[in-house]
Scaffold this motif. Structure first.
Motif, PDB file in Angstrom:
ATOM      1  N   ALA A 150       0.899  -1.113  -0.009  1.00  0.00           N
ATOM      2  CA  ALA A 150      -0.026   0.241   0.040  1.00  0.00           C
ATOM      3  C   ALA A 150       0.954   1.254  -0.054  1.00  0.00           C
ATOM      4  O   ALA A 150       0.663   2.180  -0.627  1.00  0.00           O
ATOM      5  CB  ALA A 150      -0.816  -0.196   1.229  1.00  0.00           C
ATOM      6  N   PHE A 151       2.031   1.227   0.794  1.00  0.00           N
ATOM      7  CA  PHE A 151       3.102   2.369   0.683  1.00  0.00           C
ATOM      8  C   PHE A 151       3.682   2.497  -0.589  1.00  0.00           C
ATOM      9  O   PHE A 151       4.259   3.678  -0.808  1.00  0.00           O
ATOM     10  CB  PHE A 151       3.958   2.172   1.792  1.00  0.00           C
ATOM     11  N   THR A 152       3.576   1.580  -1.632  1.00  0.00           N
ATOM     12  CA  THR A 152       4.067   1.952  -3.036  1.00  0.00           C
ATOM     13  C   THR A 152       3.120   2.356  -3.734  1.00  0.00           C
ATOM     14  O   THR A 152       3.254   2.974  -4.925  1.00  0.00           O
ATOM     15  CB  THR A 152       4.556   0.539  -3.466  1.00  0.00           C
ATOM     16  N   ILE A 153       1.975   2.541  -3.244  1.00  0.00           N
ATOM     17  CA  ILE A 153       0.597   2.708  -4.131  1.00  0.00           C
ATOM     18  C   ILE A 153       0.126   4.461  -3.678  1.00  0.00           C
ATOM     19  O   ILE A 153      -0.350   5.178  -4.640  1.00  0.00           O
ATOM     20  CB  ILE A 153      -0.570   1.940  -4.053  1.00  0.00           C
ATOM     21  N   LEU A 154       0.071   4.608  -2.364  1.00  0.00           N
ATOM     22  CA  LEU A 154      -0.071   5.802  -1.728  1.00  0.00           C
ATOM     23  C   LEU A 154       0.392   6.977  -2.475  1.00  0.00           C
ATOM     24  O   LEU A 154      -0.393   7.884  -2.675  1.00  0.00           O
ATOM     25  CB  LEU A 154      -0.122   5.775  -0.514  1.00  0.00           C
ATOM     26  N   PRO A 155       1.675   7.121  -2.921  1.00  0.00           N
ATOM     27  CA  PRO A 155       2.326   8.012  -3.478  1.00  0.00           C
ATOM     28  C   PRO A 155       1.477   8.456  -4.844  1.00  0.00           C
ATOM     29  O   PRO A 155       1.627   9.768  -5.174  1.00  0.00           O
ATOM     30  CB  PRO A 155       3.597   7.724  -3.901  1.00  0.00           C
ATOM     31  N   VAL A 156       0.731   7.657  -5.492  1.00  0.00           N
ATOM     32  CA  VAL A 156       0.001   7.981  -6.842  1.00  0.00           C
ATOM     33  C   VAL A 156      -0.988   8.881  -6.376  1.00  0.00           C
ATOM     34  O   VAL A 156      -1.434  10.002  -7.058  1.00  0.00           O
ATOM     35  CB  VAL A 156      -0.710   6.553  -7.499  1.00  0.00           C
ATOM     36  N   PHE A 157      -1.776   8.916  -5.173  1.00  0.00           N
ATOM     37  CA  PHE A 157      -2.677   9.790  -4.928  1.00  0.00           C
ATOM     38  C   PHE A 157      -2.146  11.048  -4.224  1.00  0.00           C
ATOM     39  O   PHE A 157      -2.927  12.089  -4.289  1.00  0.00           O
ATOM     40  CB  PHE A 157      -3.488   9.328  -3.941  1.00  0.00           C
ATOM     41  N   VAL A 158      -0.928  11.048  -3.547  1.00  0.00           N
ATOM     42  CA  VAL A 158      -0.594  12.143  -3.027  1.00  0.00           C
ATOM     43  C   VAL A 158       0.376  13.313  -3.741  1.00  0.00           C
ATOM     44  O   VAL A 158       0.218  14.268  -3.614  1.00  0.00           O
ATOM     45  CB  VAL A 158       0.681  11.693  -1.533  1.00  0.00           C
ATOM     46  N   VAL A 159       1.134  12.713  -4.573  1.00  0.00           N
ATOM     47  CA  VAL A 159       1.919  13.465  -5.599  1.00  0.00           C
ATOM     48  C   VAL A 159       1.568  13.151  -7.097  1.00  0.00           C
ATOM     49  O   VAL A 159       1.926  14.100  -8.064  1.00  0.00           O
ATOM     50  CB  VAL A 159       3.440  13.510  -5.206  1.00  0.00           C
ATOM     51  N   GLY A 160       0.873  12.013  -7.380  1.00  0.00           N
ATOM     52  CA  GLY A 160       0.684  11.805  -8.395  1.00  0.00           C
ATOM     53  C   GLY A 160      -0.273  12.965  -9.519  1.00  0.00           C
ATOM     54  O   GLY A 160       0.291  13.098 -10.268  1.00  0.00           O
ATOM     55  N   PRO A 161      -1.178  13.428  -8.901  1.00  0.00           N
ATOM     56  CA  PRO A 161      -1.810  14.463  -9.452  1.00  0.00           C
ATOM     57  C   PRO A 161      -1.095  15.625 -10.064  1.00  0.00           C
ATOM     58  O   PRO A 161      -1.461  16.338 -10.868  1.00  0.00           O
ATOM     59  CB  PRO A 161      -3.208  14.833  -8.683  1.00  0.00           C
ATOM     60  N   ILE A 162      -0.197  16.081  -9.145  1.00  0.00           N
ATOM     61  CA  ILE A 162       0.626  17.395  -9.238  1.00  0.00           C
ATOM     62  C   ILE A 162       2.081  16.933 -10.315  1.00  0.00           C
ATOM     63  O   ILE A 162       2.555  17.593 -10.851  1.00  0.00           O
ATOM     64  CB  ILE A 162       0.942  18.023  -8.145  1.00  0.00           C
ATOM     65  N   ALA A 163       2.275  15.484 -10.103  1.00  0.00           N
ATOM     66  CA  ALA A 163       3.374  15.251 -10.847  1.00  0.00           C
ATOM     67  C   ALA A 163       3.544  15.500 -12.174  1.00  0.00           C
ATOM     68  O   ALA A 163       4.583  16.135 -13.000  1.00  0.00           O
ATOM     69  CB  ALA A 163       3.830  13.685 -10.510  1.00  0.00           C
ATOM     70  N   GLY A 164       2.351  15.176 -12.861  1.00  0.00           N
ATOM     71  CA  GLY A 164       2.399  15.570 -14.381  1.00  0.00           C
ATOM     72  C   GLY A 164       2.548  16.697 -14.714  1.00  0.00           C
ATOM     73  O   GLY A 164       3.023  17.006 -15.770  1.00  0.00           O
ATOM     74  N   VAL A 165       1.981  17.668 -13.977  1.00  0.00           N
ATOM     75  CA  VAL A 165       1.846  18.958 -14.178  1.00  0.00           C
ATOM     76  C   VAL A 165       3.453  19.655 -14.291  1.00  0.00           C
ATOM     77  O   VAL A 165       3.624  20.131 -15.184  1.00  0.00           O
ATOM     78  CB  VAL A 165       1.146  19.987 -12.819  1.00  0.00           C
TER      79      VAL A 165
ATOM     80  N   SER B 189      18.861  -1.687  12.226  1.00  0.00           N
ATOM     81  CA  SER B 189      18.838  -0.746  13.130  1.00  0.00           C
ATOM     82  C   SER B 189      17.643  -0.528  13.596  1.00  0.00           C
ATOM     83  O   SER B 189      17.378  -0.035  14.993  1.00  0.00           O
ATOM     84  CB  SER B 189      19.355   0.605  12.523  1.00  0.00           C
ATOM     85  N   HIS B 190      16.483  -0.965  13.179  1.00  0.00           N
ATOM     86  CA  HIS B 190      14.938  -0.943  13.379  1.00  0.00           C
ATOM     87  C   HIS B 190      14.249  -2.088  13.807  1.00  0.00           C
ATOM     88  O   HIS B 190      14.216  -2.867  12.848  1.00  0.00           O
ATOM     89  CB  HIS B 190      14.255   0.305  12.624  1.00  0.00           C
ATOM     90  N   LYS B 191      13.503  -2.343  14.921  1.00  0.00           N
ATOM     91  CA  LYS B 191      12.965  -3.482  15.092  1.00  0.00           C
ATOM     92  C   LYS B 191      11.554  -3.327  14.367  1.00  0.00           C
ATOM     93  O   LYS B 191      10.757  -4.318  13.995  1.00  0.00           O
ATOM     94  CB  LYS B 191      12.840  -3.984  16.603  1.00  0.00           C
ATOM     95  N   SER B 192      11.144  -2.102  14.391  1.00  0.00           N
ATOM     96  CA  SER B 192       9.585  -1.649  13.846  1.00  0.00           C
ATOM     97  C   SER B 192       9.846  -1.774  12.204  1.00  0.00           C
ATOM     98  O   SER B 192      11.085  -1.293  11.729  1.00  0.00           O
ATOM     99  CB  SER B 192       9.305  -0.240  14.410  1.00  0.00           C
ATOM    100  N   ILE B 193       8.888  -1.877  11.656  1.00  0.00           N
ATOM    101  CA  ILE B 193       8.891  -1.932  10.282  1.00  0.00           C
ATOM    102  C   ILE B 193       8.372  -0.297   9.828  1.00  0.00           C
ATOM    103  O   ILE B 193       8.547  -0.182   8.433  1.00  0.00           O
ATOM    104  CB  ILE B 193       7.778  -3.063   9.740  1.00  0.00           C
ATOM    105  N   VAL B 194       8.105   0.294  10.538  1.00  0.00           N
ATOM    106  CA  VAL B 194       7.568   1.521  10.395  1.00  0.00           C
ATOM    107  C   VAL B 194       8.824   2.309   9.367  1.00  0.00           C
ATOM    108  O   VAL B 194       8.451   3.053   8.380  1.00  0.00           O
ATOM    109  CB  VAL B 194       7.342   2.338  11.439  1.00  0.00           C
ATOM    110  N   PRO B 195      10.085   2.601   9.810  1.00  0.00           N
ATOM    111  CA  PRO B 195      10.879   3.174   8.911  1.00  0.00           C
ATOM    112  C   PRO B 195      10.991   2.641   7.471  1.00  0.00           C
ATOM    113  O   PRO B 195      11.261   3.402   6.398  1.00  0.00           O
ATOM    114  CB  PRO B 195      12.336   2.974   9.847  1.00  0.00           C
ATOM    115  N   LEU B 196      10.906   1.402   7.353  1.00  0.00           N
ATOM    116  CA  LEU B 196      10.772   0.730   5.952  1.00  0.00           C
ATOM    117  C   LEU B 196       9.627   1.198   5.148  1.00  0.00           C
ATOM    118  O   LEU B 196       9.814   1.571   4.153  1.00  0.00           O
ATOM    119  CB  LEU B 196      10.654  -0.849   6.026  1.00  0.00           C
TER     120      LEU B 196
END
Length: 431
Positions: free
Chosen positions: A54-69, A101-108
């Motif tokens: 999902a974190f590979t797809i969310l950027p499509v909605f966050v920056v995708g609409p302005i990226a083409g501009v 360095s991180h046990k949590s997966i959040v930084p990944l």
């Protein structure tokens, strides 16, 4: 193959093509490293893998609409090599600092999110630069070759990635992926756009480009959406792509876990199967690029959906009863042959009905539509697959049936929607 060699004699297009083979090879290897890492932490869990993807797809909605501009404002070549260089640095952070360095997966999650945010600028720039590199009569051939970069990456990147992750672990995959981005950036840097082609693009879209420089980003995003919805054929392309990517999203995570569980292998067999799938995709795209110039693009897409749906349902049904690698490999090649022409035909349709000055915004908007369908149905499919009465195999068979139904419906509507002149050229009739 002579016609493909003719396109590849174009030095600038050759550099683009080679750079994408290299970077997408590393991309698939990176994907195998992520799959292996998640499989070790949460074996057999489709929702865990879906959360990372999902974190590979969310950027499509966050920056995708302005990226083409901004792609339409910026030099597309510079955009591409800067993006690849930055992606190389980000991937390098994963094995150097994050895994140990991180046990949590959040930084990944954070690094993957940033990596794909940058990719949102790269993808429309890559697709929009093709008309600047090749003449119109070579567009179908060029699109076919651009599409095969992904096919080649699937063939080599997944296969070698499965071996690398098995032998060297996830870190090895990330290191090689980082290097591939740096090499791709180097190749794109040496692309040179001819003055004649630059003038042609400026002549076609001079007034549009001037308006772009004076308008706000939000206005330009709205302009791109209106442009898409204002053309009948473009609406047809969007509707078809939404349905296709919804089905792909529903099956994507599920088929990965299905293969892992059925063949009892985390990455090795999965990578080798992806290699056979890539072989089928490559051959399907090559065959369509060579012989499909006179074919109706919509009919090609719908025919491919029918055959690919049957192949997917057959894959799940047969592998459940005969869990042997060679059986899965043959079925993967058949599925790839059926799917191969779809994206080449869709990209060619978009190029045909869009103006050169709008291509960046057009491809960014199309990306938003496709990934919205993919993200939504990825979680729906993953959740359904964890219901015992449905299971992974049952969901894949259902998606295969859906593919075939969409294809059959679309093909029949195409067949009976002949234009007033009675020619073989038809228009899409929205369902």
């Amino acid at each position: 193959m002579a016609r493909f060699r003719e396109v590849l004699k174009n030095k600038n297009f050759l550099l683009l093509w080679l750079s994408q083979i290299i970077s997408q090879f590393g991309d698939r290897l990176n994907q195998m490293a992520l799959i292996g890492f998640i499989a070790q932490r949460s074996p057999g869990k489709t929702l865990q893998l879906a959360s990372l993807l999902a974190f590979t797809i969310l950027p499509v909605f966050v920056v995708g609409p302005i990226a083409g501009v901004y792609v339409d404002r910026w030099d597309r070549r510079k955009t591409m090599y800067c993006c690849d260089f930055l992606r190389g640095l980000l991937v390098l952070l994963i094995p150097l600092y994050i895994i140990d360095s991180h046990k949590s997966i959040v930084p990944l999650y954070a690094v993957v999110f940033l990596l794909f945010c940058i990719g949102r600028f790269f993808v429309p720039a890559k697709l929009a630069i093709v008309p600047e590199l090749v003449p119109k009569e070579q567009m179908l051939m060029a699109n076919s070759l651009v599409n095969t970069t992904g096919m080649i990456a699937s063939t080599a990147g997944f296969a070698i990635g499965g071996i690398v992750v098995t032998v060297l672990g996830a870190k090895g995959g990330f290191y090689i992926d980082s290097a591939s981005f740096f090499v791709s950036s180097f190749l794109v840097f040496f692309i040179r756009l001819a003055g004649r082609q630059r003038v042609k693009i400026m002549e076609v879209g001079k007034e549009v480009l001037e308006a772009i420089r004076k308008s706000s980003v939000l206005v330009e995003v709205k302009e791109g959406i209106r442009y898409l919805l204002g053309q009948k054929q473009m609406r047809g392309v969007i509707a078809v792509l939404f349905l296709i990517w919804a089905a792909l999203g529903a099956m994507y995570v599920v088929v990965i876990v299905f293969v892992q569980q059925t063949l009892k292998s985390l990455t090795l067999d999965l990578g080798l199967l992806a290699m056979f799938l890539g072989m089928g995709l490559f051959l399907g795209s090559i065959i369509y690029g060579r012989f499909g110039k006179s074919a109706n693009c919509f009919k090609t897409i719908f025919s491919s959906l029918i055959s690919s749906g049957l192949a997917l349902a057959g894959f799940a049904f047969v592998l459940n009863r005969y869990p042997f690698f060679y059986t899965a490999a043959i079925l993967a090649v058949v599925f790839g042959l059926a799917v191969g022409p779809i994206m080449t035909a869709a990209n060619t349709l978009i190029h045909d009905v869009s103006s050169g000055a709008m291509l960046g915004k057009v491809f960014s908007s199309v990306e938003v539509v496709m990934h919205l369908a993919f993200l939504l149905f990825m979680f729906i499919g993953s959740a359904l697959a964890e219901i015992k009465s449905i299971g992974q195999g049952g969901l894949l068979i259902g998606v295969g049936v859906l593919f075939s139904l969409i294809g059959t419906t679309g093909y029949l509507r195409q067949r009976f929607s002949v234009n007033s002149k009675g020619s073989s050229k038809t228009e899409y009739v929205k369902t």
